[in-house]
Design a protein around this motif. Structure first.
Motif, mmCIF file in Angstrom:
data_model
loop_
_atom_site.group_PDB
_atom_site.id
_atom_site.type_symbol
_atom_site.label_atom_id
_atom_site.label_comp_id
_atom_site.label_asym_id
_atom_site.label_seq_id
_atom_site.Cartn_x
_atom_site.Cartn_y
_atom_site.Cartn_z
ATOM 1 N N LYS A 293 -9.660 -5.248 0.740
ATOM 2 C CA LYS A 293 -9.802 -5.353 -0.664
ATOM 3 C C LYS A 293 -8.291 -6.104 -0.961
ATOM 4 C CE LYS A 293 -10.943 -2.327 -4.139
ATOM 5 N NZ LYS A 293 -11.608 -0.810 -4.368
ATOM 6 N N ARG A 294 -7.321 -4.985 -0.824
ATOM 7 C CA ARG A 294 -6.039 -6.265 -1.578
ATOM 8 C C ARG A 294 -5.407 -6.642 -0.454
ATOM 9 N NH1 ARG A 294 -3.876 0.912 -3.858
ATOM 10 N NH2 ARG A 294 -5.377 0.781 -4.860
ATOM 11 N N TYR A 295 -5.200 -6.759 0.682
ATOM 12 C CA TYR A 295 -4.344 -7.106 1.766
ATOM 13 C C TYR A 295 -3.965 -9.193 1.765
ATOM 14 C CZ TYR A 295 -1.953 -3.559 4.586
ATOM 15 O OH TYR A 295 -0.835 -2.914 4.914
ATOM 16 N N LEU B 53 1.166 -1.579 -0.067
ATOM 17 C CA LEU B 53 -0.009 -0.104 -0.140
ATOM 18 C C LEU B 53 1.018 1.501 -0.066
ATOM 19 C CD1 LEU B 53 -2.524 -0.574 2.389
ATOM 20 C CD2 LEU B 53 -3.454 0.768 -0.086
ATOM 21 N N MET B 54 0.305 2.538 -0.462
ATOM 22 C CA MET B 54 0.660 4.218 -0.649
ATOM 23 C C MET B 54 1.351 3.680 1.538
ATOM 24 S SD MET B 54 -2.090 5.690 -1.859
ATOM 25 C CE MET B 54 -3.460 4.691 -1.920
ATOM 26 N N GLY B 55 2.390 4.400 1.568
ATOM 27 C CA GLY B 55 3.086 4.026 2.274
ATOM 28 C C GLY B 55 3.312 2.967 2.970
ATOM 29 N N GLY C 115 3.302 0.770 -7.816
ATOM 30 C CA GLY C 115 2.344 2.192 -6.982
ATOM 31 C C GLY C 115 1.557 1.228 -6.249
ATOM 32 N N GLY C 116 1.056 1.408 -5.713
ATOM 33 C CA GLY C 116 0.255 0.733 -4.763
ATOM 34 C C GLY C 116 -0.970 -0.725 -5.260
ATOM 35 N N GLY C 117 -1.307 0.377 -6.418
ATOM 36 C CA GLY C 117 -2.401 0.225 -7.051
ATOM 37 C C GLY C 117 -2.421 -1.125 -7.738
ATOM 38 N N ALA C 118 -0.733 -0.645 -7.770
ATOM 39 C CA ALA C 118 -0.548 -1.605 -9.687
ATOM 40 C C ALA C 118 -0.740 -3.334 -9.964
ATOM 41 C CB ALA C 118 0.841 -1.998 -10.152
ATOM 42 N N GLY D 66 6.578 2.348 1.929
ATOM 43 C CA GLY D 66 8.390 2.363 2.216
ATOM 44 C C GLY D 66 8.555 1.395 1.213
ATOM 45 N N LYS D 67 7.885 1.340 -0.181
ATOM 46 C CA LYS D 67 8.375 0.349 -1.067
ATOM 47 C C LYS D 67 9.629 1.084 -1.778
ATOM 48 C CE LYS D 67 4.620 0.752 -2.273
ATOM 49 N NZ LYS D 67 2.795 1.360 -3.001
ATOM 50 N N THR D 68 9.256 2.453 -1.885
ATOM 51 C CA THR D 68 10.712 3.415 -2.835
ATOM 52 C C THR D 68 11.910 3.594 -1.442
ATOM 53 O OG1 THR D 68 9.133 4.399 -3.414
ATOM 54 C CG2 THR D 68 10.948 5.505 -3.736
ATOM 55 N N PHE E 289 -5.355 5.999 -16.378
ATOM 56 C CA PHE E 289 -3.730 5.226 -15.102
ATOM 57 C C PHE E 289 -3.593 4.416 -15.054
ATOM 58 C CE2 PHE E 289 -1.635 4.728 -10.645
ATOM 59 C CZ PHE E 289 -0.859 5.438 -10.942
ATOM 60 N N ARG E 290 -4.940 3.445 -14.512
ATOM 61 C CA ARG E 290 -4.738 1.658 -14.504
ATOM 62 C C ARG E 290 -4.360 1.320 -15.364
ATOM 63 N NH1 ARG E 290 -3.746 1.848 -9.675
ATOM 64 N NH2 ARG E 290 -5.127 2.739 -8.458
ATOM 65 N N ALA E 291 -4.185 1.607 -16.913
ATOM 66 C CA ALA E 291 -4.075 1.134 -18.108
ATOM 67 C C ALA E 291 -2.310 1.283 -18.820
ATOM 68 C CB ALA E 291 -4.688 2.013 -19.006
ATOM 69 N N SER F 153 7.539 2.801 -10.313
ATOM 70 C CA SER F 153 7.040 2.760 -11.926
ATOM 71 C C SER F 153 6.202 4.408 -11.761
ATOM 72 C CB SER F 153 5.973 1.529 -11.715
ATOM 73 O OG SER F 153 4.541 1.757 -10.722
ATOM 74 N N ASP F 154 5.958 4.291 -10.372
ATOM 75 C CA ASP F 154 4.712 6.410 -10.256
ATOM 76 C C ASP F 154 5.627 6.953 -11.254
ATOM 77 O OD1 ASP F 154 2.841 5.201 -9.064
ATOM 78 O OD2 ASP F 154 3.285 5.578 -7.702
ATOM 79 N N HIS F 155 7.092 6.686 -10.715
ATOM 80 C CA HIS F 155 7.828 8.146 -11.108
ATOM 81 C C HIS F 155 8.254 7.758 -13.018
ATOM 82 C CE1 HIS F 155 10.808 10.098 -8.445
ATOM 83 N NE2 HIS F 155 10.607 11.104 -9.721
ATOM 84 N N ASN G 92 0.124 13.789 -2.387
ATOM 85 C CA ASN G 92 0.110 13.525 -3.732
ATOM 86 C C ASN G 92 -0.366 12.085 -3.919
ATOM 87 O OD1 ASN G 92 2.160 12.047 -1.844
ATOM 88 N ND2 ASN G 92 3.624 11.748 -3.084
ATOM 89 N N ARG G 93 -0.929 12.356 -2.832
ATOM 90 C CA ARG G 93 -2.114 10.084 -2.986
ATOM 91 C C ARG G 93 -3.789 10.174 -3.002
ATOM 92 N NH1 ARG G 93 2.604 9.257 0.570
ATOM 93 N NH2 ARG G 93 3.693 7.075 -0.394
ATOM 94 N N PRO G 94 -3.750 11.338 -4.337
ATOM 95 C CA PRO G 94 -5.599 10.963 -5.497
ATOM 96 C C PRO G 94 -5.858 10.704 -4.461
ATOM 97 C CG PRO G 94 -4.202 11.070 -7.688
ATOM 98 C CD PRO G 94 -2.953 10.557 -6.082
ATOM 99 N N LEU G 95 -6.243 9.222 -4.036
ATOM 100 C CA LEU G 95 -7.152 8.543 -3.628
ATOM 101 C C LEU G 95 -7.449 8.665 -2.434
ATOM 102 C CD1 LEU G 95 -5.888 4.353 -5.076
ATOM 103 C CD2 LEU G 95 -7.358 6.470 -5.938
ATOM 104 N N LEU G 96 -6.081 9.556 -1.689
ATOM 105 C CA LEU G 96 -6.877 10.278 -0.115
ATOM 106 C C LEU G 96 -7.003 11.159 -0.318
ATOM 107 C CD1 LEU G 96 -2.927 8.108 1.297
ATOM 108 C CD2 LEU G 96 -5.302 7.208 1.210
HETATM 109 C C1 S3P Z 1 -2.070 4.072 -5.928
HETATM 110 C C2 S3P Z 1 -0.882 4.262 -5.237
HETATM 111 C C3 S3P Z 1 0.052 5.325 -5.077
HETATM 112 C C4 S3P Z 1 0.373 5.908 -6.811
HETATM 113 C C5 S3P Z 1 -1.478 6.237 -7.505
HETATM 114 C C6 S3P Z 1 -2.498 5.437 -7.130
HETATM 115 C C7 S3P Z 1 -2.815 3.324 -5.454
HETATM 116 O O1 S3P Z 1 1.913 5.025 -5.531
HETATM 117 O O2 S3P Z 1 0.543 4.969 -7.872
HETATM 118 O O3 S3P Z 1 -1.714 7.533 -6.541
HETATM 119 O O4 S3P Z 1 -4.175 2.793 -5.921
HETATM 120 O O5 S3P Z 1 -2.271 2.750 -3.990
HETATM 121 P P1 S3P Z 1 3.009 4.108 -3.956
HETATM 122 O O6 S3P Z 1 1.513 3.027 -3.855
HETATM 123 O O7 S3P Z 1 3.821 5.093 -4.339
HETATM 124 O O8 S3P Z 1 1.847 5.677 -3.554
#
Ligand code: S3P
Length: 206
Positions: free
Chosen positions: A161-163, A35-37, A104-107, A39-41, A82-84, A58-60, A142-146
């Motif tokens: 949902k994701r775990y 998930l976002m936060g 990124g967290g959703g990938a 510490g992946k980066t 974005f997902r595509a 991958s976000d970069h 910088n996280r639109p979903l939040l």
């Molecule tokens: C997302 C996580 C973000 C980024 C986007 C959507 C997600 O990446 O891809 O804001 O769906 O969880 P980080 O996990 O690097 O913050």
């Protein structure tokens, strides 16, 4: 460089596990999910440094190819696009030479991306608890979903949902507020344990 800034002397145990991990990866990518936060980066960068591999987020890579930031991308083109883009960029990164890839967290929620990661890499889930995630994501906007009235509720929903899907990753570590070097060593150990297990499994007569 002052004495306190000096790099620690090379640790022979760490050097040995690093060498073994590189050998067992056999050129495959190391892919960080979570998930976002989580510490992946920050873990990914240090893991790459230790292994002597390039690091890519991958976000970069998406920001570079779209020439806009993630929040701009979501605002102008929406999440579906974005997902595509994310799927395409990760497929490209996986076709390059060996590297450490923070996704990124959703990938990893995308079945096609998961299958590609399985084919070309070894995956590591950075599992983190809610307070850790919230403390870290609150530092930046910088996280639109939040960007809503109750980001903590959103984070809880995403965890639910994701775990179970992140749990499909090859190896897992618990991401905690400990020195980065401890996280990196935990990552190396978890990955080696996975690779040892699968190697022995493959050695078994059928
Ligand atoms: C997302 C996580 C973000 C980024 C986007 C959507 C997600 O990446 O891809 O804001 O769906 O969880 P980080 O996990 O690097 O913050």
């Amino acid at each position: 460089m002052t004495e306190t800034e000096a790099l620690p002397p090379p640790n022979p145990m760490a050097q040995e596990t690093t060498k073994r991990l590189l050998e067992k990866l056999g050129g495959r990518h190391l892919v960080l999910v979570g998930l976002m936060g989580a510490g992946k980066t920050s873990v990914g960068k240090r893991l790459a440094q230790r292994l002597g591999l390039p690091f890519i987020d991958s976000d970069h890579a998406i920001e570079e190819s779209a020439r806009m930031s993630i929040p701009e991308f979501f605002a102008l083109r929406g999440e579906v696009e974005f997902r595509a883009g994310e799927r395409k960029v990760i497929a490209r990164l996986l076709s390059e030479k060996q590297q450490v890839i923070a996704t990124g967290g959703g990938a990893y929620m995308d079945a096609e991306t998961r299958a590609r990661i399985r084919e070309h890499g070894v995956s590591l889930w950075l599992n983190a608890e809610l307070p850790t995630l919230m403390r870290r994501v609150q530092r930046r906007q910088n996280r639109p979903l939040l960007q809503n009235a109750d980001p903590e509720a959103t984070m809880r929903e995403l965890m639910a949902k994701r775990y179970p899907v992140y749990a499909e990753a090859d190896a897992t570590i618990l991401s905690e507020e400990v020195p980065h070097e401890i996280m990196v060593q935990a990552a190396v150990d978890a990955l080696l344990a996975f690779l040892d297990r699968t190697e022995h499994h493959e050695d078994q007569p059928t």
